[in-house]
Structure formats: structure tokens, C-alpha cells
Scaffold this motif. Structure first.
Motif, PDB file in Angstrom:
ATOM      1  N   ARG A   1      32.617  35.203  45.422  1.00  0.00           N
ATOM      2  CA  ARG A   1      33.875  35.463  44.608  1.00  0.00           C
ATOM      3  C   ARG A   1      34.630  34.454  44.722  1.00  0.00           C
ATOM      4  NH1 ARG A   1      34.993  40.757  42.633  1.00  0.00           N
ATOM      5  NH2 ARG A   1      32.921  41.713  42.114  1.00  0.00           N
TER       6      ARG A   1
ATOM      7  N   PHE B   1      40.081  39.573  40.784  1.00  0.00           N
ATOM      8  CA  PHE B   1      39.712  39.147  42.263  1.00  0.00           C
ATOM      9  C   PHE B   1      40.789  40.037  42.868  1.00  0.00           C
ATOM     10  CE2 PHE B   1      40.318  36.912  46.185  1.00  0.00           C
ATOM     11  CZ  PHE B   1      38.775  36.439  46.447  1.00  0.00           C
TER      12      PHE B   1
ATOM     13  N   GLU C   1      29.059  38.692  49.240  1.00  0.00           N
ATOM     14  CA  GLU C   1      29.672  38.965  48.098  1.00  0.00           C
ATOM     15  C   GLU C   1      31.196  38.260  48.121  1.00  0.00           C
ATOM     16  OE1 GLU C   1      31.022  42.694  45.303  1.00  0.00           O
ATOM     17  OE2 GLU C   1      30.487  43.146  46.928  1.00  0.00           O
TER      18      GLU C   1
ATOM     19  N   GLU D   1      41.018  36.322  35.575  1.00  0.00           N
ATOM     20  CA  GLU D   1      39.931  36.288  36.774  1.00  0.00           C
ATOM     21  C   GLU D   1      40.702  36.635  38.401  1.00  0.00           C
ATOM     22  OE1 GLU D   1      36.807  33.561  38.915  1.00  0.00           O
ATOM     23  OE2 GLU D   1      37.306  32.960  36.846  1.00  0.00           O
TER      24      GLU D   1
END
Length: 356
Positions: free
Chosen positions: A184, A199, A180, A195
Motif C-alpha cells: 500500500r 489508505f 500488505e 486513494e
């Protein structure tokens, strides 16, 4: 190129609300080497979710150490970690030290001396920024009037180390990431502030590089400026071991100090604090007072203390900024820029509760 600061002021509040209002089922709360931590979730109030100083909880059975949301970032990171315990029977693994503090700000800095957060100049403010004077006084064991006044301080602390964990080597650039996290990292776009902030919120801003757990007893001695300078100069010239026991007790006595704080346990262990009130009482003619100085060089008392220090606290913590883009320097530079801007914004927006 637009400035990364544009739009961050309102996003600061948005990120805070989002962080406090949401939880992720995939997150854990464990003190483990290499795990990702987002320092912005509780910046200024990190001490409420890290056992680093006594809390208001009355239960002595609480064993938690670290309640911050963490996330697995790297695969096989445990292979790089070096963890050991100091629990040899009959040996006190620790030290006795004192720190001289000109004002309240330096006192808080001294207490959190061994806590570092990379890219943050004043990491102690991330732990104590939300402490107003009466809160700081309660946690440090002194009367609020001596926190607010024009005083200097000596922080005396006896530390017992329990477990030390650290990365034995720097994390290699090719260390595999969790699936994952890898996705990202690939998707993050340079220039997209929203974004990048998402994060930071979901993945983290830092990772745990090292820590030490154990417990400590500490006591704050408060002085007027004149007596503070006298004792500081004397100990600087002769060294702590160069003073006679009589001189040492005299400098830390109620007739020389303006105020003697209570002896507190970093873990909030009430049993240890009661033991300290009984065993660390010093009597000079008709004057009786409790002083941590009785532990200095007293191996018998230290061994007794060692057997009582049950509940642990975090004694040191080193957080390193995430470096997840070794093959894309432009993306890493962007990430660092947003991280730095956010750290500065949090510092500015925190209440000036620690200013003297």
C-alpha cells in the motif's frame, strides 16, 4: 497544484459511511504498542470503544478495554516495546490530584488530560465531541443543571496504575513493514485524494505509541465563580498539603460548593462505587456527605481501595501520526496534508456540544 481541500467536504461523509458500514476480517481490536488506528472511524465518539469513562453497561463482568479496529503495521515491533505492571501487594501505585476548571470545556479537557493524538490540537474533543450536556453530566456524575449553568469545577481524582506500555525508542526508518502495508505504501500516489483517504481508512491514521491502564475514582465539585476563585487562590498560595484537614473539608463541603458530584469509577465498577458511598462518607454535626477527600493521605483506605479495583480502564493514551514514507518526503508531506485537512474538517463538523 490543486488544493487538498477540494473535494474533501463530500468525501468526509463518504469516508464516514464507508468506515461504519465495512469491517475487515484482517483487523484486530487490541491495545498494543505500534498498532495502527484510524481515529476518523469514530472521531468525537472514541469513548464508546475505549473504556475511559463509565458507560451505560450494567454488567460488572465486562473486561474489555479497547474495541477500536487496529492493524499490524510493523514487523517485530514488540522488540521495541517496554511493558510493565505495577502490582506489588500492599502498595498503592497511584496518585491523588485535583484540577481547576473555569468551565465545562476545561472540565472535559482535564478529564482527558493524558490523552494525546498527534497533529490534533484538542484531542479531548475526539473522545467527547459527541457528548451533549446531559450526556456529559451523566458520565461525570453531576446533575445536568450544573453542566448547563455558569459554573466552575474542581475535578478530584484518585488513580491506581496497573500496566504501562510504551515504545522504548522511536521506530527506526528501516523498521520492516508487514507485506500488505508495504504494498500500500508503494502504491500510494501523491495528489490522489480518494486513494489517500482509502489508505487512511484501511491502514490507519495513527499508531499506538504509549498507554497506561488501571482505574480511578473521581468526583466533580461545582462552584459559583466567587467561591471557585477563593479556593483556587488559597490552594495556589499554600499548596494542597499546606491546608489543614478542616480547611480542606470545608472548601469541598456542600455549604461551600454549589454541588457535589457522585463518586464514579472510570471503569464503571459498581462494586467500587458502592464501597465509596459507604467508606468515604463524612459527617459534620448533622450533615452527612460523600467526599473523595477522605482518601487524601489515608493509607488504610487506599489499601482497601486497591484490593477492590478489579476492572481496568485506559488512563492515558498517546497516538502518533503514521510516518511510513521516510524515503519519500514528498509522499509523506502529501499524507500529512490530507491527514491535517481531515482532522480540521472533523473538528469543524462535530456538534458544538462542549462549548461553554
Amino acid at each position: 497544484m490543486r488544493s487538498p481541500l477540494q473535494g474533501l467536504c463530500w468525501l468526509w461523509l463518504l469516508t464516514l459511511v464507508h468506515a461504519l458500514a465495512t469491517t475487515s476480517g484482517s483487523r484486530e481490536s487490541q491495545l498494543r504498542i505500534g498498532k495502527g488506528v484510524n481515529v476518523f472511524v469514530r472521531y468525537g465518539y472514541l469513548s464508546i470503544s475505549m473504556r475511559v469513562i463509565p458507560t451505560n453497561e450494567s454488567s460488572e463482568t465486562e473486561r474489555w478495554l479497547f474495541r477500536e479496529p487496529t492493524r499490524n503495521i510493523y514487523k517485530n515491533i514488540s522488540n521495541l516495546a517496554d511493558i510493565h505492571e505495577d502490582n506489588t501487594p500492599g502498595i498503592f501505585h497511584g496518585d491523588f490530584h485535583m484540577e481547576f476548571c473555569e468551565n465545562r470545556r476545561q472540565l472535559l479537557q482535564a478529564y482527558f488530560r493524558d490523552f494525546t493524538i498527534e497533529r490534533l490540537d484538542k484531542p479531548w474533543e475526539a473522545l467527547s465531541g459527541g457528548w451533549f450536556p446531559h450526556t456529559a453530566a451523566k458520565k461525570l456524575g453531576v446533575n445536568a443543571s450544573f453542566i448547563l449553568g455558569d459554573y466552575s469545577y474542581v475535578l478530584v481524582r484518585v488513580v491506581r496504575f496497573r500496566e504501562t506500555g510504551k515504545l522504548a525508542v522511536p521506530i527506526p526508518n528501516n523498521q520492516p513493514l508487514e507485506p500488505e502495508i508495504l504494498e500500500r505504501v508503494k502504491d500510494l500516489q501523491v495528489g490522489n485524494i480518494t486513494e489517500t483517504l482509502y489508505f487512511l481508512d484501511q491502514i490507519g491514521s495513527h499508531y499506538i505509541n504509549s498507554y497506561t491502564t488501571g482505574n480511578s475514582l473521581y468526583q466533580v465539585f461545582v462552584y459559583n465563580r466567587k467561591n471557585y476563585k477563593m479556593i483556587k487562590d488559597r490552594i495556589k498560595a499554600k499548596g494542597l498539603n499546606g491546608l489543614s484537614k478542616l480547611d480542606l473539608y470545608n472548601y469541598f463541603a456542600p455549604w461551600f460548593a454549589a454541588h457535589l458530584g457522585q463518586i464514579r469509577s472510570a471503569s464503571g465498577n459498581a462494586t467500587v462505587e458502592r464501597w465509596a458511598k459507604r467508606k468515604l462518607q463524612y459527617e459534620y454535626y448533622v450533615v452527612k456527605y460523600v467526599t473523595l477527600l477522605k482518601l487524601h493521605g489515608n493509607s488504610t483506605l487506599l489499601r482497601s481501595l486497591d484490593s477492590l479495583l478489579g476492572n481496568d480502564a485506559i488512563l492515558s493514551l498517546d497516538l502518533k501520526a503514521l510516518n511510513l514514507f521516510p524515503e519519500n518526503p514528498e509522499k509523506q508531506q502529501w499524507f500529512n496534508e490530507v491527514l491535517d485537512n481531515n482532522l480540521k474538517l472533523w473538528e469543524i463538523n462535530m456538534p458544538l456540544s462542549n462549548q461553554s
